[in-house]
Every structure is written in C-alpha cells, then in structure tokens.
Design a protein around this motif. Structure first.
Motif, PDB file in Angstrom:
ATOM      1  N   GLY A  29      27.028  86.516  69.705  1.00 47.93           N
ATOM      2  CA  GLY A  29      26.599  85.209  69.236  1.00 47.93           C
ATOM      3  C   GLY A  29      27.448  84.073  69.758  1.00 47.93           C
ATOM      4  N   ARG A  30      28.356  84.325  70.738  1.00 51.16           N
ATOM      5  CA  ARG A  30      29.183  83.267  71.318  1.00 51.16           C
ATOM      6  C   ARG A  30      29.412  83.585  72.797  1.00 51.16           C
ATOM      7  NH1 ARG A  30      32.661  86.404  68.247  1.00 51.16           N
ATOM      8  NH2 ARG A  30      34.386  87.392  69.408  1.00 51.16           N
ATOM      9  N   PRO A  31      29.689  82.551  73.587  1.00 50.72           N
ATOM     10  CA  PRO A  31      29.897  82.786  75.016  1.00 50.72           C
ATOM     11  C   PRO A  31      31.125  83.649  75.270  1.00 50.72           C
ATOM     12  CG  PRO A  31      29.590  80.447  74.543  1.00 50.72           C
ATOM     13  CD  PRO A  31      29.750  81.141  73.237  1.00 50.72           C
ATOM     14  N   THR A  32      31.052  84.461  76.294  1.00 52.92           N
ATOM     15  CA  THR A  32      32.188  85.278  76.679  1.00 52.92           C
ATOM     16  C   THR A  32      33.293  84.389  77.243  1.00 52.92           C
ATOM     17  OG1 THR A  32      30.705  87.103  77.223  1.00 52.92           O
ATOM     18  CG2 THR A  32      32.943  87.206  78.144  1.00 52.92           C
ATOM     19  N   PRO A  33      34.545  84.487  76.743  1.00 53.54           N
ATOM     20  CA  PRO A  33      35.621  83.609  77.242  1.00 53.54           C
ATOM     21  C   PRO A  33      35.917  83.884  78.706  1.00 53.54           C
ATOM     22  CG  PRO A  33      36.515  85.338  75.846  1.00 53.54           C
ATOM     23  CD  PRO A  33      35.032  85.417  75.715  1.00 53.54           C
ATOM     24  N   SER A  34      36.330  82.821  79.384  1.00 58.68           N
ATOM     25  CA  SER A  34      36.664  82.968  80.794  1.00 58.68           C
ATOM     26  C   SER A  34      37.978  83.736  80.926  1.00 58.68           C
ATOM     27  CB  SER A  34      36.805  81.591  81.438  1.00 58.68           C
ATOM     28  OG  SER A  34      37.898  80.887  80.871  1.00 58.68           O
ATOM     29  N   ARG A  35      38.264  84.138  82.143  1.00 63.57           N
ATOM     30  CA  ARG A  35      39.497  84.900  82.386  1.00 63.57           C
ATOM     31  C   ARG A  35      40.724  84.075  82.071  1.00 63.57           C
ATOM     32  NH1 ARG A  35      41.134  87.819  88.134  1.00 63.57           N
ATOM     33  NH2 ARG A  35      43.122  88.693  87.414  1.00 63.57           N
ATOM     34  N   LYS A  36      40.669  82.778  82.398  1.00 65.13           N
ATOM     35  CA  LYS A  36      41.804  81.894  82.124  1.00 65.13           C
ATOM     36  C   LYS A  36      42.050  81.774  80.632  1.00 65.13           C
ATOM     37  CE  LYS A  36      43.555  77.289  83.203  1.00 65.13           C
ATOM     38  NZ  LYS A  36      43.260  75.983  83.881  1.00 65.13           N
ATOM     39  N   GLU A  37      40.979  81.610  79.844  1.00 65.76           N
ATOM     40  CA  GLU A  37      41.126  81.503  78.394  1.00 65.76           C
ATOM     41  C   GLU A  37      41.645  82.807  77.804  1.00 65.76           C
ATOM     42  OE1 GLU A  37      37.194  80.452  77.350  1.00 65.76           O
ATOM     43  OE2 GLU A  37      37.512  78.288  77.565  1.00 65.76           O
ATOM     44  N   ALA A  38      41.178  83.942  78.327  1.00 67.17           N
ATOM     45  CA  ALA A  38      41.639  85.233  77.812  1.00 67.17           C
ATOM     46  C   ALA A  38      43.114  85.445  78.095  1.00 67.17           C
ATOM     47  CB  ALA A  38      40.807  86.361  78.440  1.00 67.17           C
ATOM     48  N   GLU A  39      43.573  85.061  79.300  1.00 65.78           N
ATOM     49  CA  GLU A  39      44.985  85.211  79.633  1.00 65.78           C
ATOM     50  C   GLU A  39      45.861  84.301  78.769  1.00 65.78           C
ATOM     51  OE1 GLU A  39      45.158  84.404  83.759  1.00 65.78           O
ATOM     52  OE2 GLU A  39      44.448  86.407  84.377  1.00 65.78           O
ATOM     53  N   ALA A  40      45.370  83.060  78.502  1.00 65.89           N
ATOM     54  CA  ALA A  40      46.132  82.148  77.652  1.00 65.89           C
ATOM     55  C   ALA A  40      46.249  82.698  76.236  1.00 65.89           C
ATOM     56  CB  ALA A  40      45.467  80.784  77.635  1.00 65.89           C
ATOM     57  N   ALA A  41      45.161  83.274  75.710  1.00 60.56           N
ATOM     58  CA  ALA A  41      45.202  83.854  74.366  1.00 60.56           C
ATOM     59  C   ALA A  41      46.145  85.050  74.315  1.00 60.56           C
ATOM     60  CB  ALA A  41      43.791  84.267  73.941  1.00 60.56           C
ATOM     61  N   ALA A  42      46.156  85.850  75.398  1.00 64.25           N
ATOM     62  CA  ALA A  42      47.050  87.007  75.432  1.00 64.25           C
ATOM     63  C   ALA A  42      48.506  86.572  75.463  1.00 64.25           C
ATOM     64  CB  ALA A  42      46.727  87.864  76.650  1.00 64.25           C
ATOM     65  N   ARG A  43      48.805  85.506  76.219  1.00 57.26           N
ATOM     66  CA  ARG A  43      50.174  85.014  76.256  1.00 57.26           C
ATOM     67  C   ARG A  43      50.607  84.479  74.894  1.00 57.26           C
ATOM     68  NH1 ARG A  43      48.594  82.997  81.405  1.00 57.26           N
ATOM     69  NH2 ARG A  43      48.180  80.941  80.471  1.00 57.26           N
ATOM     70  N   ALA A  44      49.687  83.783  74.202  1.00 57.14           N
ATOM     71  CA  ALA A  44      50.007  83.252  72.878  1.00 57.14           C
ATOM     72  C   ALA A  44      50.299  84.380  71.897  1.00 57.14           C
ATOM     73  CB  ALA A  44      48.862  82.382  72.374  1.00 57.14           C
ATOM     74  N   ARG A  45      49.514  85.470  71.986  1.00 57.00           N
ATOM     75  CA  ARG A  45      49.759  86.604  71.101  1.00 57.00           C
ATOM     76  C   ARG A  45      51.084  87.279  71.414  1.00 57.00           C
ATOM     77  NH1 ARG A  45      44.212  87.472  72.009  1.00 57.00           N
ATOM     78  NH2 ARG A  45      44.717  89.024  73.608  1.00 57.00           N
ATOM     79  N   ALA A  46      51.430  87.303  72.705  1.00 56.03           N
ATOM     80  CA  ALA A  46      52.681  87.936  73.098  1.00 56.03           C
ATOM     81  C   ALA A  46      53.879  87.148  72.618  1.00 56.03           C
ATOM     82  CB  ALA A  46      52.723  88.096  74.613  1.00 56.03           C
ATOM     83  N   LYS A  47      53.761  85.811  72.539  1.00 56.85           N
ATOM     84  CA  LYS A  47      54.863  84.966  72.111  1.00 56.85           C
ATOM     85  C   LYS A  47      55.049  84.994  70.601  1.00 56.85           C
ATOM     86  CE  LYS A  47      54.642  81.730  75.982  1.00 56.85           C
ATOM     87  NZ  LYS A  47      54.411  80.312  76.383  1.00 56.85           N
ATOM     88  N   THR A  48      54.034  85.316  69.857  1.00 51.98           N
ATOM     89  CA  THR A  48      54.126  85.312  68.399  1.00 51.98           C
ATOM     90  C   THR A  48      54.912  86.523  67.914  1.00 51.98           C
ATOM     91  OG1 THR A  48      51.967  84.236  68.271  1.00 51.98           O
ATOM     92  CG2 THR A  48      52.807  85.265  66.258  1.00 51.98           C
TER      93      THR A  48
END
Length: 200
Positions: A29-48
């Motif tokens: 029900g939502r657009p698939t995130p781009s590769r750039k957005e996915a990498e940014a989210a992964a980095r944010a999770r890694a920093k937390t």
C-alpha cells in the motif's frame, strides 16, 4: 469485427500515471523506497544505540564532548559553552575589571603558604614576625576588598543601570583572590589595558 466492438469504451487503468508511482495490487500500500532512502534508514538504525552498553558509551562520549567545549570556552572566553554563572556582559565586565588591575588580594594565598612554612622554623622570633606580617597583610587586604567593592559597584551601576548586580561582589573578590594564571575563564586582557565602553 463489428463496428460496435471497436467503439466500446475501455475501462480506466488502475493507478494511472497521474497518480505518480504505480502501486502493486495486493502489496504494502506504499511505494517501494529507493536505494538511497533504504541506505539512509539503515545508517540511522546503525547509529542508534540498542544495548545498555552502547547507550552508556554514547552518553560518555556526549559528556566528553561537552566537557571539551567547556574547557575550550574557559580558555577563549567564548560564552556559548560557559556555565551560566560566567555568562553575560556584567560578568564579562567584572572579569575584565579584575584582570586589568594588580591587586594585593591575590597575594593572600601565597603569603599564607609562606607563613605556614615559617611555622616549622624553630626560631620563636621568626614565627612571631611572620604571624604579625600575616595579620597586617590580611588587614590591608580587607580594606582593599572594601574599596574594590565600592569602585566596582560604581562602575557597574554606571554601565548597567538596569542590570541585576546580585552576586557580583562575591564573583569579583573570589576571582581577585586567585593568581592570574589560575583564573577561569582565562583572562582576556592584560594588566593596564583600558576597558571598552560597550559590553552589551
């Protein structure tokens, strides 16, 4: 093929191009995130920090960073990271007022150390003379503190007529009692420098 079959209206396509990114039927029900957005989210999770150990390490690093900023502010006089008791034009003027003048008040602590050392001398006359000297210097310093307070209050009222001057006398005397190289924040002016008119 008949004419009626050719002219039959076509059903509208679901999620046309006007709607932007096509949505997969039966998907999330939502657009698939781009590769750039996915990498940014992964980095944010890694920093937390996730574990208690990581949280403690992050807090320790934050405290060390804040302490380093305070030490640098004490050295340069930058008020951005100074404690609240040292901030503001009034406190800055008090520090400069003390630093540009030589005061016998700062000799009190060294003199007390000298008298303490002389107390171990076996000669009674030397000990008695040192005690008399200490009492005389302390009396002189008390008088100087009184005059310092009077002059400082006069300057502060002339420069900052609407400011709250509570605590400025203690702030000035406690700074004056320290040797110049021991004062924090570090003196930004030399003895004999003229004070500016604008401290706001």
């Amino acid at each position: 093929m008949s004419r009626s079959a050719k002219s039959a209206p076509q059903p509208p396509a679901e999620n046309s191009s006007a709607a932007g990114t096509p949505t997969k039927v039966g998907g999330k029900g939502r657009p698939t995130p781009s590769r750039k957005e996915a990498e940014a989210a992964a980095r944010a999770r890694a920093k937390t920090p996730r574990s208690r150990k990581e949280i403690a390490a992050a807090n320790r690093k934050a405290r060390e960073s804040a302490s380093a900023k305070v030490r640098e502010a004490y050295r340069t006089g930058d008020e951005t990271h100074l404690p609240s008791r040292d901030r503001g034009p009034v406190r800055r003027f008090v520090r400069d007022y003390i630093d540009v003048r030589f005061s016998f008040i700062e000799l009190l602590l060294p003199l007390m150390v000298v008298v303490l050392l002389l107390g171990f001398v076996p000669s009674e006359s030397v000990r008695a003379s040192s005690e008399i000297l200490l009492l005389g210097v302390m009396l002189f310093i008390v008088l100087e503190m009184v005059f310092l307070r009077m002059k400082l209050r006069k300057e502060l009222k002339a420069r900052f007529p609407e400011a709250d001057l509570k605590g400025t006398t203690y702030y000035a005397i406690s700074r004056a009692m320290q040797m110049k190289f021991m004062r924090l924040p570090k003196p930004q002016r030399k003895i004999g420098d003229a004070l500016g008119e604008n401290y706001r």
